[in-house]
Design an enzyme around this catalytic site. Sequence first.
Site, PDB file in Angstrom:
ATOM      1  N   CYS A   2      48.121 -22.127 -17.262  1.00 19.92           N
ATOM      2  CA  CYS A   2      48.770 -21.967 -15.961  1.00 19.92           C
ATOM      3  C   CYS A   2      48.987 -23.365 -15.404  1.00 19.92           C
ATOM      4  O   CYS A   2      48.442 -24.336 -15.895  1.00 19.92           O
ATOM      5  CB  CYS A   2      47.874 -21.187 -15.001  1.00 19.92           C
ATOM      6  SG  CYS A   2      47.420 -19.583 -15.618  1.00 19.92           S
ATOM      7  N   ARG A  27      54.085 -24.536 -18.621  1.00 23.33           N
ATOM      8  CA  ARG A  27      52.653 -24.222 -18.796  1.00 23.33           C
ATOM      9  C   ARG A  27      52.403 -22.728 -18.672  1.00 23.33           C
ATOM     10  O   ARG A  27      51.333 -22.227 -19.016  1.00 23.33           O
ATOM     11  CB  ARG A  27      51.807 -24.947 -17.755  1.00 23.33           C
ATOM     12  CG  ARG A  27      51.917 -26.452 -17.754  1.00 23.33           C
ATOM     13  CD  ARG A  27      51.035 -27.039 -16.689  1.00 23.33           C
ATOM     14  NE  ARG A  27      49.661 -26.706 -16.952  1.00 23.33           N
ATOM     15  CZ  ARG A  27      48.865 -27.413 -17.764  1.00 23.33           C
ATOM     16  NH1 ARG A  27      49.355 -28.464 -18.383  1.00 23.33           N
ATOM     17  NH2 ARG A  27      47.625 -27.062 -17.978  1.00 23.33           N
ATOM     18  N   TRP A  72      50.222 -17.903 -16.533  1.00 26.92           N
ATOM     19  CA  TRP A  72      50.333 -17.381 -17.899  1.00 26.92           C
ATOM     20  C   TRP A  72      49.152 -16.440 -18.030  1.00 26.92           C
ATOM     21  O   TRP A  72      48.004 -16.881 -18.114  1.00 26.92           O
ATOM     22  CB  TRP A  72      50.257 -18.519 -18.921  1.00 26.92           C
ATOM     23  CG  TRP A  72      50.597 -18.113 -20.309  1.00 26.92           C
ATOM     24  CD1 TRP A  72      51.841 -17.863 -20.831  1.00 26.92           C
ATOM     25  CD2 TRP A  72      49.686 -17.872 -21.381  1.00 26.92           C
ATOM     26  NE1 TRP A  72      51.747 -17.507 -22.148  1.00 26.92           N
ATOM     27  CE2 TRP A  72      50.441 -17.499 -22.511  1.00 26.92           C
ATOM     28  CE3 TRP A  72      48.313 -17.944 -21.507  1.00 26.92           C
ATOM     29  CZ2 TRP A  72      49.858 -17.198 -23.739  1.00 26.92           C
ATOM     30  CZ3 TRP A  72      47.722 -17.657 -22.730  1.00 26.92           C
ATOM     31  CH2 TRP A  72      48.510 -17.283 -23.820  1.00 26.92           C
ATOM     32  N   ASN A  98      43.304 -22.280 -12.875  1.00 34.85           N
ATOM     33  CA  ASN A  98      43.762 -22.311 -14.270  1.00 34.85           C
ATOM     34  C   ASN A  98      42.509 -22.306 -15.124  1.00 34.85           C
ATOM     35  O   ASN A  98      41.656 -23.171 -15.000  1.00 34.85           O
ATOM     36  CB  ASN A  98      44.580 -23.579 -14.532  1.00 34.85           C
ATOM     37  CG  ASN A  98      44.955 -23.722 -15.995  1.00 34.85           C
ATOM     38  OD1 ASN A  98      45.020 -22.721 -16.713  1.00 34.85           O
ATOM     39  ND2 ASN A  98      45.166 -24.942 -16.447  1.00 34.85           N
ATOM     40  N   GLY A  99      42.351 -21.283 -15.979  1.00 33.15           N
ATOM     41  CA  GLY A  99      41.164 -21.202 -16.844  1.00 33.15           C
ATOM     42  C   GLY A  99      40.694 -19.759 -16.942  1.00 33.15           C
ATOM     43  O   GLY A  99      41.405 -18.829 -16.574  1.00 33.15           O
ATOM     44  N   GLU A 470      55.727 -25.652 -41.056  1.00 31.64           N
ATOM     45  CA  GLU A 470      56.221 -26.109 -39.748  1.00 31.64           C
ATOM     46  C   GLU A 470      57.621 -25.564 -39.484  1.00 31.64           C
ATOM     47  O   GLU A 470      57.920 -25.095 -38.380  1.00 31.64           O
ATOM     48  CB  GLU A 470      56.198 -27.638 -39.701  1.00 31.64           C
ATOM     49  CG  GLU A 470      56.768 -28.263 -38.441  1.00 31.64           C
ATOM     50  CD  GLU A 470      56.078 -27.837 -37.148  1.00 31.64           C
ATOM     51  OE1 GLU A 470      54.991 -27.217 -37.217  1.00 31.64           O
ATOM     52  OE2 GLU A 470      56.640 -28.090 -36.073  1.00 31.64           O
ATOM     53  N   LYS A 474      58.575 -23.167 -36.268  1.00 33.06           N
ATOM     54  CA  LYS A 474      59.659 -23.476 -35.326  1.00 33.06           C
ATOM     55  C   LYS A 474      60.562 -22.265 -35.149  1.00 33.06           C
ATOM     56  O   LYS A 474      60.913 -21.874 -34.052  1.00 33.06           O
ATOM     57  CB  LYS A 474      60.468 -24.686 -35.820  1.00 33.06           C
ATOM     58  CG  LYS A 474      59.803 -26.014 -35.726  1.00 33.06           C
ATOM     59  CD  LYS A 474      59.576 -26.536 -34.313  1.00 33.06           C
ATOM     60  CE  LYS A 474      58.309 -26.199 -33.657  1.00 33.06           C
ATOM     61  NZ  LYS A 474      57.023 -26.620 -34.013  1.00 33.06           N
ATOM     62  N   GLU A 477      58.770 -19.104 -33.394  1.00 34.94           N
ATOM     63  CA  GLU A 477      58.292 -19.198 -32.004  1.00 34.94           C
ATOM     64  C   GLU A 477      59.440 -19.308 -30.998  1.00 34.94           C
ATOM     65  O   GLU A 477      59.244 -19.011 -29.824  1.00 34.94           O
ATOM     66  CB  GLU A 477      57.317 -20.365 -31.834  1.00 34.94           C
ATOM     67  CG  GLU A 477      57.893 -21.744 -31.934  1.00 34.94           C
ATOM     68  CD  GLU A 477      56.832 -22.801 -31.622  1.00 34.94           C
ATOM     69  OE1 GLU A 477      55.976 -22.581 -30.760  1.00 34.94           O
ATOM     70  OE2 GLU A 477      56.870 -23.852 -32.269  1.00 34.94           O
ATOM     71  N   HIS A 493      53.254 -14.764 -56.452  1.00 38.75           N
ATOM     72  CA  HIS A 493      51.980 -14.024 -56.318  1.00 38.75           C
ATOM     73  C   HIS A 493      52.047 -13.019 -55.168  1.00 38.75           C
ATOM     74  O   HIS A 493      51.034 -12.696 -54.565  1.00 38.75           O
ATOM     75  CB  HIS A 493      50.829 -15.007 -56.098  1.00 38.75           C
ATOM     76  CG  HIS A 493      50.637 -15.957 -57.230  1.00 38.75           C
ATOM     77  ND1 HIS A 493      50.057 -15.606 -58.437  1.00 38.75           N
ATOM     78  CD2 HIS A 493      51.049 -17.243 -57.377  1.00 38.75           C
ATOM     79  CE1 HIS A 493      50.066 -16.637 -59.258  1.00 38.75           C
ATOM     80  NE2 HIS A 493      50.661 -17.652 -58.643  1.00 38.75           N
ATOM     81  N   LYS A 592      52.935 -24.120 -23.220  1.00 40.10           N
ATOM     82  CA  LYS A 592      52.952 -25.433 -23.865  1.00 40.10           C
ATOM     83  C   LYS A 592      51.551 -25.896 -24.209  1.00 40.10           C
ATOM     84  O   LYS A 592      51.345 -26.573 -25.188  1.00 40.10           O
ATOM     85  CB  LYS A 592      53.616 -26.469 -22.949  1.00 40.10           C
ATOM     86  CG  LYS A 592      53.764 -27.859 -23.572  1.00 40.10           C
ATOM     87  CD  LYS A 592      54.597 -27.823 -24.832  1.00 40.10           C
ATOM     88  CE  LYS A 592      54.684 -29.170 -25.514  1.00 40.10           C
ATOM     89  NZ  LYS A 592      55.363 -29.108 -26.824  1.00 40.10           N
TER      90      LYS A 592
HETATM   91  C1  AGP Z   1      54.042 -25.848 -31.675  1.00 41.91           C
HETATM   92  O1  AGP Z   1      55.457 -25.740 -31.701  1.00 41.91           O
HETATM   93  C2  AGP Z   1      53.402 -24.817 -30.786  1.00 41.91           C
HETATM   94  N1  AGP Z   1      53.893 -24.898 -29.470  1.00 41.91           N
HETATM   95  C3  AGP Z   1      51.887 -24.782 -30.885  1.00 41.91           C
HETATM   96  O2  AGP Z   1      51.581 -24.344 -32.186  1.00 41.91           O
HETATM   97  C4  AGP Z   1      51.121 -26.113 -30.640  1.00 41.91           C
HETATM   98  O3  AGP Z   1      51.354 -27.006 -31.705  1.00 41.91           O
HETATM   99  C5  AGP Z   1      49.622 -25.792 -30.597  1.00 41.91           C
HETATM  100  O4  AGP Z   1      49.379 -24.933 -29.501  1.00 41.91           O
HETATM  101  C6  AGP Z   1      48.736 -27.025 -30.486  1.00 41.91           C
HETATM  102  O5  AGP Z   1      49.011 -27.694 -29.276  1.00 41.91           O
HETATM  103  P1  AGP Z   1      48.430 -29.188 -29.078  1.00 41.91           P
HETATM  104  O6  AGP Z   1      49.066 -30.055 -30.106  1.00 41.91           O
HETATM  105  O7  AGP Z   1      48.819 -29.542 -27.679  1.00 41.91           O
HETATM  106  O8  AGP Z   1      46.941 -29.108 -29.266  1.00 41.91           O
END
Ligand code: AGP
Length: 597
Positions: A2, A27, A72, A98-99, A470, A474, A477, A493, A592
Amino acid sequence: MCGIIGYIGSNECTGFLIDGLKKMEYRGYDSSGICVKNGSLTILKREGKISELEKSMNSSIKGNIGIAHTRWATHGEPNEKNSHPHMSTDGKIAIVHNGIIENYNSIKELLIEEGYKFVSETDSEVLAHLIDKCYNGDLEDAVTKALDNVEGTFGLAVIHEDEKKIVAARRGSPLILGVGENEMIIASDAVPIVSLTKKVVYLDDNEIAVIDENSYKVKRLTGESVDREVQEIKWNIGEIEKKGYKHFMHKEIHEQPTAMENTIRGHINEGKIKLSVDIDVEKLERVVISACGTSWHSALIAKYYIEDIVDMPVEVDYASEFRYRNTNLRENDLFVVITQSGETADTLAALRKAKSSGCKTIGLVNVVGSTIAREVDSGIYLHAGPEIGVASTKAFLCQITGLLLLALYINQEKGGTNDPKLIEELEQIPSKIDEILKHEKDIIKIAEKLTYCRNFLYLGRGLNFPVALEGALKLKEISYIHAEGYPAAEMKHGPIALIDNEMPVVFIATEGKILDKVISNMEEVKARKGRVITITDSRDNKVKKLSEDILYIPKTLENLTPFLSSIPLQLLAYHIADMKGLNVDKPRNLAKSVTVE
Ligand code: AGP
């Protein structure tokens, strides 16, 4: 998770608070709210995007002390009553949090027995009533007493109708003070602060801050005063604007050449690697790396680098797994955490577990002054600049840059010789990324054909396997299309059963000792009418014949191909998601910075 923000000063604050929420929408953005003090407290909350809150604002909501929150959801679905701020029953206290309050159920039961009325399903609301219960005319004292009963994490800001101050406290969730002229700000990160001031004070865990228009004081929750100096934010507000791009993610993909140059800057001097990291290389026997998501993918690439360059064993683990395993860390291990935000809860927990084992810890972190940046023994700042798009791009590139520098540094400090060609070529990579970006229209053409697809496979071998992971992350997500990354040889496999003429299979097939093996995998896919999309630096005719589409990348040394092959995959995912009309910067269900476990 948040975003929280508070203002106290000589100006009317509602506009600043709403604008600050917008700057923190990455966030979390399922609901939001604001509370301002103008004599009494006035509150407004709305489900949905911050624009919903903004549309509902009216002239009665004004004041020069206020707090606001973008959510969030962790406890209680995203709706108006569960959004923050939360109020005490008498409406005199408002909090934004936040938490996660882990013992909120037991606190809630006790408070209900004492007659407190709850209106939401959230854990955070217990804080409003608990502070009210502890309040005896001194808000700082009430917050301190209340938090003494709390287990879990908080980045918290509290105001009281009868007091001209904001009380803030943090444990496990970030909180930064902005120090202005006749105004003070408290926020989850620096992005909303920098429009008013670049002077900031970073709070540490278990600290409480009391701010008024002209001053701040920081104390431990146990009462000791803390003398915390003001620091200066180095980047400017322009860096967090979109600069004509449709999305932050698109801007950040194109910023990568500069971002990578910023990561390298000052660390290579006449072929020598300079890092201010604290490693006892004589005793070093093993490197253990822990991270989440994209940062875990860069950790897998680091494994190849350190094994190849330093010839040392490397263990890589998801932070969320590492923290609960019997990891038998030894004091001669080097523990490395990788994190863009510096606030990821699992990564922070893994770091704290490693520190308790007595081994040296290093952090590769992008956000300066973040919790993890301040808890590692030493580290490498990525200097990628603020990464606003939820999908990480430039941070990933800068992570693998920093990790390669770390491998070269350890080798150098152990008396090894680094390949000068590798170091020279590393410094050429930003210009080669520029070349790829210039051919973006070729990637758009391929994206146009694939937006309707429902499943992708991404395949690569060696260093290209983490790149495949990766690329798949991308896509999934931001476009919500299912995609899996796999070692190319593993396809037979199991995943080969998925291949049909509807399924694009993206191969990262760069020149190297195992390209022929990858070509065999491409033939296996082709034989089953799979659609082969290839990222390659090879002009091998077999690759061309087997591929429906090819995205060429400039030639480079085998160890450096991930720096280049990841770029077309970022652009492919971005354009597919954009063509689907999705919210690329704020994908559904994501945030994020994942500061919950
Ligand atoms: C990556 O595109 C994602 N948003 C997510 O996997 C991110 O890499 C992960 O949450 C780790 O975040 P950080 O690097 O801030 O620790």
